[in-house]
Design an enzyme around this catalytic site. Structure first.
Site, PDB file in Angstrom:
ATOM      1  CD  GLU A  77      -2.589   1.491   2.728  1.00 36.40           C
ATOM      2  OE1 GLU A  77      -3.331   2.434   2.832  1.00 36.40           O
ATOM      3  OE2 GLU A  77      -2.246   0.440   3.526  1.00 36.40           O
ATOM      4  CG  ASP A  78       1.726   2.927   3.535  1.00 34.20           C
ATOM      5  OD1 ASP A  78       0.711   3.083   2.876  1.00 34.20           O
ATOM      6  OD2 ASP A  78       1.740   2.779   4.451  1.00 34.20           O
TER       7      ASP A  78
END
Length: 706
Positions: A77-78
């Site tokens: 996600e990051d």
């Protein structure tokens, strides 16, 4: 926060092979590199968060793959690293876990509630593939809750609300008591900081005052076990802040009343000793009648096992006691994560908490498939994350666990969807009972079914379980669709008949062209729209009859009215303003989304649209019309004793049935009674009125219309 080396040393104490510890270490270094330069709101390097999540899972002795997923859970996600890169590095199992835990990518939802619902749906799908996903997710949420103070007040409250509504109940459902308590206390502190602090201070003060009594009770329990020659550990039990707050609010009790109860836990070596200890403490202090619960013989839905009893202690103080084995204590605190059996034999995985958890996840997926949208799904899941259960028996003695407040309809759907859909009555402890009666633990429930019956929309007002609610809605949608298609076809054919045509005469190419124009795939969808009143049969008929580029210029010729049989179901309703009954002259008003509403021709509410062919349609009653229809009567009569009984007897003598009755005294002598009577048709109504007119003292009877 311990370093990765200290963490690795800790893992080697319970993770077997050294290469598993090295894999966890490698996942940490990969995450450290991926999150390089990123910092948390508190200013710490981002990698401290994955390490803290892995530490929480290590407290529960989770396997190395779960710990690796914890280290990597924010990488996709990051940091923009693809799932495929993780698969190449750490294998498919770990990458699937990480993908399951990763939140939804930022999509444009209508509301935060919908985003939260979609997020949870994704998590449910991942849980079905591998239940460890939820454990990593819970650990992630727990560390975020522990470090919540760096966020703004509004964001803190939003995250705390979501935690209390979804994550704490999930932890409870999976039997993870310690995590649930921490979620609730942290969420309570974030939502209501002042209330939390006041209760914390009060508990601290009360603890000092109670120390002497607690010591005496604990000593008497220890001496009792020693006299009976049984080994056991006696622990004092503290109530957590959120449970005190809930009891104060929910039961409207003062703080002192809640703190007057003294709670202890006795931990022994085996199940047999639990029951022997129970006998010993009941001999020491008198038990409260009806306050004993045996969760060892009948475990809770989340696998929790223990004996619960309440005693009258010294000076009459109430003492709550839980008696359990060490394994039960471990299971109560860590639930599904206790003694992780992921790699164990199939036989072990089929029983106990794991089997219950998998059963629950399976139920969630079933809800998801039936739910109309993500918000309906999350509403049903919240209902299903219940804290209390009732235990009832089938006629063959099988135990069924249901949430508190469940009814026979919930029970029927828990047995099987088909049993729920065809349920018509129930017997509770062999006596006929209403379907809406809440069930009590220990009752035997028998469901009476009949083929061809359908769920009743009224059930939605009293069912409790998500499964029952979802399946009732699903069945009603299917029923409504089939009835809408049938009515739509009749309306369209009636309009086409006015143009001397019929659906069978319309070429297939023309039907396909009109479907393309309305952006629909199947003709049934168009018929459903007509039946629901969302599209006008008159307009659709003109489109079907017109060739490309030309319209139908001639107006429809006069065609006989559409016959109403009384069996059209959900898409045809009778107006409450004028209550039409068979024999009355009627018209149909097409109302968007509701289908057809039948009114009297003289009803004031449709005077403006009475002659508009796009909104009103001429109707007639079929010769074979069936059913009972409500009609309102106003009876003026001289006041006398036993008035209501006289009216009821007269209506019954005419084969009518009173649905509702109310009375207003007009003056000292005359009373006005409003009756809602169910009849078959106008002839039947005339018989009822004739019987009422024969009563002594009746001045006037009028039928109430708009």
């Amino acid at each position: 926060m311990p370093s990765i080396d200290a963490f690795a040393d800790r893992l080697s104490s319970y993770l077997g092979p050294e290469d598993q510890v090295n894999l966890v270490r490698r996942a940490y270094y990969y995450a450290e590199q991926a999150h390089d330069g990123q910092r948390r709101r508190s200013g710490e390097p981002y990698v401290t968060h994955p390490l803290a999540v892995a530490n929480i899972l290590a407290d529960m002795h989770m396997d190395h793959q779960s710990l690796m997923a914890a280290m990597l859970h924010d990488v996709i996600e990051d940091t923009g690293i693809a799932k495929e890169a993780l698969t190449a590095q750490f294998g498919e199992t770990v990458s699937e876990l990480v993908d399951g835990v990763s939140k939804l990518t930022q999509m444009n939802f209508e509301s935060k509630a919908e985003a939260q619902a979609e997020n949870f749906q994704k998590m449910a799908m991942a849980m079905a593939r591998d239940i460890r996903v939820i454990l990593v997710k819970l650990a992630d949420r727990l560390h975020n809750m522990r470090t919540l103070e760096v966020l703004s007040g509004e964001k803190r409250r939003r995250i705390a609300k979501e935690t209390l509504e979804i994550y704490a109940p999930i932890a409870n459902r999976l039997g993870m008591h310690s995590m649930r308590v921490e979620f609730e206390d942290l969420g309570f502190k974030a939502m209501h900081p002042m209330r939390s602090e006041r209760i914390r201070q009060a508990v601290k003060k009360a603890r000092g005052n109670r120390r002497e009594i607690v010591g005496k009770i604990q000593e008497s329990l220890v001496n009792c076990l020693a006299r009976e020659g049984m080994e056991g550990q006696v622990l004092g039990r503290e109530k957590h802040l959120f449970s005190i707050y809930k009891k104060m609010r929910g039961k409207r009790r003062a703080f002192n009343e809640i703190m007057d109860v003294y709670a202890f836990r006795i931990i022994v070596d085996k199940v047999d000793t639990c029951y022997r200890v129970l006998g010993a403490v009941h001999n020491l202090y008198k038990p409260f009648p009806g306050r004993f619960k045996d969760y060892i013989a009948i475990p809770k839905a989340n696998g929790y096992q223990s004996l619960h009893t309440t005693l009258f202690g010294m000076h009459g103080v109430p003492i709550e006691i839980q008696i359990r084995t060490r394994e039960m204590e471990e299971m109560a605190n860590h639930g599904i994560a206790a003694h992780w059996l992921y790699k164990s034999s199939e036989e072990e995985a089929q029983k106990g908490t794991h089997a219950r958890a998998r059963q629950w996840v399976k139920g969630i997926l079933e809800l998801q498939q039936r739910a109309g949208n993500s918000l309906e799904f999350i509403e049903n899941v919240k209902i299903d994350l219940f804290p209390d259960e009732v235990y009832v028996f089938t006629p063959k003695g099988r135990i069924m666990e249901l949430p508190k407040g469940s009814t026979a309809v919930d029970f029927a759907y828990a047995v099987h969807t088909d049993v729920g859909n065809s349920c018509i009555a129930c017997r509770i402890n062999r006596r006929l009972a209403p379907l809406s009666e809440p069930l009590q633990s220990g009752q035997t429930v028998e469901i009476v079914t009949a083929p061809g019956t359908r769920p009743n929309p009224v059930w939605l007002s009293f069912v409790v379980t998500g499964k029952a609610r979802t399946h009732i809605r699903h069945a009603l949608k299917l029923q409504r669709r089939s009835e809408s298609i049938s009515l739509g076809e009749r309306l369209l054919n009636k309009t086409l008949a006015g143009f001397d045509s019929h659906l069978d005469k319309i070429p297939q190419e023309r039907i396909q062209a009109v479907l393309a124009e309305y952006r629909m795939e199947v003709f049934e969808d168009l018929l459903e729209e007509i039946g629901l009143g969302n599209r006008m049969a008159y307009v659709v008929a003109r489109r079907l009859l017109s060739s490309e580029g030309e319209g139908v210029s001639s107006a429809p010729s006069a065609e006989g009215p559409l016959a109403i049989r009384g069996t059209e179901g959900l898409v045809l309703s009778y107006a409450k303003c004028c209550t039409p009954i068979p024999g009355d002259p009627i018209v149909g008003h097409l109302s968007a989304g509701k289908g057809m509403v039948v009114h009297l021709e003289s009803c004031k509410n449709i005077l403006d649209i009475r002659h508009n062919p796009e909104k009103c349609i001429q109707l007639s009653w079929a010769k074979d019309v069936t059913g009972e229809f409500n009609v309102e009567l106003r009876v003026e009569l001289e006041h006398q004793r036993g008035l209501i009984a006289l009216l009821a007897t007269s209506v019954t003598a005419a084969d009518g049935n009173i649905e509702k009755i109310s009375m207003d005294e007009r003056d000292g002598r005359i009373s006005v009674v409003q009756l809602v009577v169910s009849v078959h048709d106008r002839v039947h109504l005339a018989r009822v009125i004739k019987k009422l007119r024969a009563l002594k003292g009746v001045v006037r009877i009028t039928r109430v219309r708009s």
